[in-house]
Design a protein around this motif. Structure first.
Motif, short mmCIF file in Angstrom:
data_model
loop_
_atom_site.label_atom_id
_atom_site.label_comp_id
_atom_site.label_asym_id
_atom_site.label_seq_id
_atom_site.Cartn_x
_atom_site.Cartn_y
_atom_site.Cartn_z
N VAL A 40 0.86 -1.17 0.00
CA VAL A 40 0.00 0.00 0.00
C VAL A 40 0.91 1.23 0.00
CG1 VAL A 40 -1.89 -1.19 1.16
CG2 VAL A 40 -0.18 0.04 2.52
N PRO A 41 0.38 2.36 -0.44
CA PRO A 41 1.22 3.56 -0.52
C PRO A 41 1.88 3.90 0.82
CG PRO A 41 -0.83 3.91 -1.69
CD PRO A 41 -0.96 2.59 -1.00
N ARG A 42 3.14 4.29 0.73
CA ARG A 42 3.92 4.76 1.87
C ARG A 42 4.23 3.65 2.89
NH1 ARG A 42 0.24 8.26 0.53
NH2 ARG A 42 -1.24 7.55 2.12
N LYS A 43 4.04 2.41 2.48
CA LYS A 43 4.40 1.29 3.36
C LYS A 43 5.29 0.31 2.60
CE LYS A 43 0.65 1.26 6.71
NZ LYS A 43 -0.33 0.41 7.44
N ARG A 45 6.66 -3.23 1.18
CA ARG A 45 6.01 -4.39 0.59
C ARG A 45 5.95 -5.50 1.64
NH1 ARG A 45 7.46 -5.58 -5.61
NH2 ARG A 45 6.86 -3.37 -5.61
N GLU A 46 4.79 -6.13 1.74
CA GLU A 46 4.54 -7.13 2.78
C GLU A 46 4.47 -8.52 2.17
OE1 GLU A 46 0.97 -8.23 6.02
OE2 GLU A 46 0.62 -6.79 4.43
N LEU A 47 5.20 -9.47 2.76
CA LEU A 47 5.13 -10.85 2.30
C LEU A 47 3.82 -11.48 2.79
CD1 LEU A 47 6.34 -13.43 1.08
CD2 LEU A 47 7.50 -13.80 3.27
N ILE A 48 3.10 -12.07 1.86
CA ILE A 48 1.81 -12.67 2.19
C ILE A 48 1.89 -14.19 2.24
CG2 ILE A 48 -0.56 -13.00 1.37
CD1 ILE A 48 0.04 -10.29 2.59
N ALA A 49 2.51 -14.77 1.23
CA ALA A 49 2.51 -16.23 1.14
C ALA A 49 3.65 -16.69 0.25
CB ALA A 49 1.19 -16.73 0.57
N THR A 90 -6.87 -4.25 0.89
CA THR A 90 -6.69 -3.40 -0.29
C THR A 90 -5.22 -3.07 -0.47
OG1 THR A 90 -8.90 -2.42 -0.10
CG2 THR A 90 -7.21 -1.14 -1.26
N ALA A 91 -4.71 -3.37 -1.65
CA ALA A 91 -3.28 -3.18 -1.93
C ALA A 91 -3.01 -3.56 -3.38
CB ALA A 91 -2.43 -4.06 -1.02
N VAL A 92 -1.80 -3.29 -3.81
CA VAL A 92 -1.32 -3.86 -5.06
C VAL A 92 -0.61 -5.17 -4.70
CG1 VAL A 92 0.17 -3.58 -7.08
CG2 VAL A 92 -1.04 -1.61 -6.12
N TYR A 93 -0.98 -6.23 -5.38
CA TYR A 93 -0.44 -7.55 -5.10
C TYR A 93 0.56 -7.92 -6.19
CZ TYR A 93 -3.75 -8.32 -1.34
OH TYR A 93 -4.44 -8.23 -0.16
#
Length: 116
Positions: A40-43, A45-49, A90-93
């Protein structure tokens, strides 16, 4: 040339489901580990799986029980099944391929928007 193409994103109501796909080319898919991330903007990138070449999976606590990662080596494709979607999903995946030599390749991303 390595290419990863995500698809399946879109607008969905809270509580709904989506399935993301990431089709790859230019790599020996059955040998690579695959992962799904989101940003998400200003954060960061988060690992999901993640899923290894052997099919072992890991799911982030934030989505455990709601998201599932899988792969189809015959189709050179990795999937992310997302259920019980929440606003905070909500994010870009993005999908990522990691080769046995440690090289990473990323897709261009697909937008997921969850509306309440």
């Amino acid at each position: 040339q390595v290419q990863l193409v995500e698809s399946g994103g879109g607008l969905v109501q809270a509580g709904g489901s989506l399935r993301l796909s990431c089709e790859t080319s230019g790599i020996i898919f059955r040998r690579v580990a695959m992962g799904w991330y989101r940003q998400v903007p200003r954060k960061q990138r988060e690992l999901i799986a993640t899923i290894t070449s052997g099919g072992s999976t890991n799911i982030a606590n934030s989505v455990k029980g709601r998201f599932t990662i899988s792969r189809d080596n015959a189709k050179n494709t990795v999937y992310l099944e997302m259920n019980s979607l929440k606003d905070e999903d909500t994010a870009v995946y993005y999908c990522k391929a990691t080769t046995t030599s440690g090289n990473d390749f990323w897709g261009q991303g697909t937008q997921v928007t969850v509306s309440s």
